[in-house]
Design a protein around this motif. Structure first.
Motif, mmCIF file in Angstrom:
data_model
loop_
_atom_site.group_PDB
_atom_site.id
_atom_site.type_symbol
_atom_site.label_atom_id
_atom_site.label_comp_id
_atom_site.label_asym_id
_atom_site.label_seq_id
_atom_site.Cartn_x
_atom_site.Cartn_y
_atom_site.Cartn_z
ATOM 1 N N ALA A 176 -13.787 11.954 -52.839
ATOM 2 C CA ALA A 176 -13.907 11.333 -54.166
ATOM 3 C C ALA A 176 -14.173 12.346 -55.269
ATOM 4 O O ALA A 176 -14.243 11.989 -56.447
ATOM 5 C CB ALA A 176 -15.029 10.297 -54.148
ATOM 6 N N LYS B 251 -13.202 2.578 -51.279
ATOM 7 C CA LYS B 251 -14.601 2.295 -51.555
ATOM 8 C C LYS B 251 -15.365 2.274 -50.231
ATOM 9 O O LYS B 251 -14.821 1.843 -49.211
ATOM 10 C CB LYS B 251 -14.767 0.931 -52.234
ATOM 11 C CG LYS B 251 -14.136 0.799 -53.608
ATOM 12 C CD LYS B 251 -14.851 1.624 -54.644
ATOM 13 C CE LYS B 251 -14.314 1.330 -56.052
ATOM 14 N NZ LYS B 251 -12.881 1.661 -56.190
ATOM 15 N N VAL C 71 -17.667 0.404 -47.954
ATOM 16 C CA VAL C 71 -17.864 -1.050 -47.912
ATOM 17 C C VAL C 71 -18.959 -1.492 -46.950
ATOM 18 O O VAL C 71 -19.405 -2.643 -46.995
ATOM 19 C CB VAL C 71 -16.551 -1.771 -47.532
ATOM 20 C CG1 VAL C 71 -15.497 -1.567 -48.615
ATOM 21 C CG2 VAL C 71 -16.029 -1.285 -46.163
ATOM 22 N N SER D 291 -15.236 3.139 -44.910
ATOM 23 C CA SER D 291 -14.548 3.197 -46.202
ATOM 24 C C SER D 291 -13.208 2.484 -46.100
ATOM 25 O O SER D 291 -12.452 2.707 -45.144
ATOM 26 C CB SER D 291 -14.312 4.647 -46.632
ATOM 27 O OG SER D 291 -15.543 5.343 -46.746
ATOM 28 N N ASP E 97 -8.618 0.610 -51.454
ATOM 29 C CA ASP E 97 -8.769 -0.397 -52.500
ATOM 30 C C ASP E 97 -7.844 -1.591 -52.281
ATOM 31 O O ASP E 97 -8.220 -2.732 -52.560
ATOM 32 C CB ASP E 97 -8.473 0.222 -53.874
ATOM 33 C CG ASP E 97 -9.560 1.203 -54.312
ATOM 34 O OD1 ASP E 97 -10.689 1.096 -53.788
ATOM 35 O OD2 ASP E 97 -9.277 2.068 -55.150
ATOM 36 N N SER F 165 -20.203 5.391 -57.782
ATOM 37 C CA SER F 165 -18.898 5.041 -58.347
ATOM 38 C C SER F 165 -17.874 4.651 -57.284
ATOM 39 O O SER F 165 -16.880 3.995 -57.593
ATOM 40 C CB SER F 165 -18.353 6.215 -59.172
ATOM 41 O OG SER F 165 -18.132 7.359 -58.334
ATOM 42 N N PHE F 166 -18.095 5.068 -56.024
ATOM 43 C CA PHE F 166 -17.122 4.687 -54.991
ATOM 44 C C PHE F 166 -17.773 3.863 -53.861
ATOM 45 O O PHE F 166 -17.332 3.880 -52.738
ATOM 46 C CB PHE F 166 -16.380 5.919 -54.430
ATOM 47 C CG PHE F 166 -17.263 7.017 -53.904
ATOM 48 C CD1 PHE F 166 -17.725 7.012 -52.604
ATOM 49 C CD2 PHE F 166 -17.616 8.083 -54.731
ATOM 50 C CE1 PHE F 166 -18.525 8.024 -52.109
ATOM 51 C CE2 PHE F 166 -18.422 9.121 -54.251
ATOM 52 C CZ PHE F 166 -18.872 9.083 -52.939
ATOM 53 N N TRP F 167 -18.812 3.124 -54.211
ATOM 54 C CA TRP F 167 -19.394 2.133 -53.303
ATOM 55 C C TRP F 167 -19.133 0.745 -53.882
ATOM 56 O O TRP F 167 -18.973 0.587 -55.084
ATOM 57 C CB TRP F 167 -20.906 2.326 -53.169
ATOM 58 C CG TRP F 167 -21.326 3.462 -52.288
ATOM 59 C CD1 TRP F 167 -21.153 4.791 -52.529
ATOM 60 C CD2 TRP F 167 -22.022 3.362 -51.036
ATOM 61 N NE1 TRP F 167 -21.692 5.535 -51.501
ATOM 62 C CE2 TRP F 167 -22.235 4.683 -50.574
ATOM 63 C CE3 TRP F 167 -22.479 2.300 -50.260
ATOM 64 C CZ2 TRP F 167 -22.890 4.960 -49.376
ATOM 65 C CZ3 TRP F 167 -23.137 2.575 -49.073
ATOM 66 C CH2 TRP F 167 -23.325 3.888 -48.634
ATOM 67 N N THR F 168 -19.105 -0.252 -53.021
ATOM 68 C CA THR F 168 -18.930 -1.629 -53.486
ATOM 69 C C THR F 168 -19.632 -2.597 -52.542
ATOM 70 O O THR F 168 -19.756 -2.325 -51.340
ATOM 71 C CB THR F 168 -17.441 -2.000 -53.585
ATOM 72 O OG1 THR F 168 -17.310 -3.344 -54.092
ATOM 73 C CG2 THR F 168 -16.744 -1.942 -52.225
#
Length: 333
Positions: free
Chosen positions: A99, A107, A109, A220, A223, A319-322
């Motif tokens: 990233a 992301k 996850v 991960s 998207d 910024s790249f976690w959800t």
């Protein structure tokens, strides 16, 4: 869950090599139901997740799973970036580097808690080095952008050394083992099967990452998976099944699953059982949903790599976690 070849190919080259594979797989076709889904999932070293699902009779998924083996989680994340994988499993470190350019197509996850045993700095049989301090001025192999990179850096700091105090050589697991046995490096920082094999060949441990690493292993997802409800449900279900499969193993079946492990890691069954039991006792393998604590843990790791100079500037990992998979994962668990 790791295995041990050739010096690391530049990321751009690996991406280029993976693009035809991604095209051949047709990317991730839009699926209207789980029955239409094919998840392309990465495994490190050998297909331990596929094996444990089969062992626990939980491999009868309503969707298809295509497993691919990589030497490390870093290569899994590169495959995700090349659209050749849908779901990758890794330590906290590979997503940081994947990233770092600010354009990730994935992301984080879910978190899979796991053992940090067999994460070691080893020296060959007959070495006079007995501790990390003894590595000063020596050639030390390590697996770049992985847990080995991180715990070697932290162990050096604990011993009062800096990264520049060693002659650091980035090597993939197989190459590191060959270099260690051939005498071209004095020590090797690695993990999993490569460490097991090193010990079988007479290597001894001079440093361990067991108490340095968090035990957080990350799932991960591309998207595009998160934008498709059927694929998202399938991803959550697969992650949950792996947790249930390990619970099945821990329910008095360690000896039987150890036979599967031994066959794939080429070690004595008794040793495989001993390792498996120790790993599950230290930290049972189980999935957790995304929370602030897990994000903060990875931020600490990313900051260490910034301090080391491996990252050009501080990276905000949030910024790249959800939490997009949390509800589905809770339900599946």
């Amino acid at each position: 869950m790791l295995l041990p070849r050739a010096l690391r190919a530049p990321a751009a080259l690996l991406t280029a090599l993976l693009l035809p594979f991604a095209a051949a797989c047709g990317g991730s076709a839009r699926a209207d139901s789980e029955h239409d889904v094919t998840l392309r999932v990465g495994a490190t070293g050998w297909k331990v997740e596929e094996a444990v699902l089969k062992f626990a009779h939980l491999d009868d998924t309503p969707y298809k799973v295509k497993w691919s083996v990589f030497q490390g989680g870093d290569q899994q994340l590169q495959a995700v970036r090349a659209n050749a994988l849908d779901l990758a499993s890794s330590s906290e470190i590979p997503p940081v580097f994947s990233a770092a350019d600010g354009r990730p197509n994935f992301k984080v996850v879910a978190v899979q808690r796991g053992s940090t045993l067999n994460q070691e700095v080893v020296v060959p049989k007959g070495s006079k080095v007995t501790g990390i301090a003894g590595l000063k001025g020596r050639k030390v192999g390590y697996v770049k952008n992985t847990t080995a990179h991180y715990f070697l850096y932290e162990l050096l700091k604990q011993a009062g050394l800096t990264w520049s105090d060693i002659d650091a050589k980035p090597l993939l697991p197989n190459d590191g083992l060959a270099a260690l046995n051939g005498g071209s490096i004095d020590a090797f920082a690695s993990y999993g099967t490569s460490v097991i094999t090193a010990h079988q060949q007479g290597a001894t441990t001079v440093g361990s990452g067991a108490d340095i690493l968090s035990g957080n292993f990350l799932w991960s997802a591309r998207d595009s998976v998160l934008k498709n409800s059927a694929e998202k449900t399938a991803a959550a279900d697969l992650i949950a099944r792996i947790t249930k499969a390990y619970a099945y193993v821990r329910d008095g079946r360690e000896a039987d699953f150890a036979k599967v492990v031994a066959e794939n890691t080429h070690q004595p069954v008794a040793q495989a059982e001993q390792d498996l039991t120790a790993q599950q006792k230290q930290r049972p393998t189980q999935a957790r949903t995304v929370d602030d604590t897990a994000i903060a843990s990875q931020q600490k790791v990313a900051d260490a790599f910034t301090e080391l100079g491996a990252l050009p500037s501080r990276l905000d990992v949030k910024s790249f976690w959800t939490t997009a998979l949390n509800a589905d994962l809770k339900k599946a668990l």
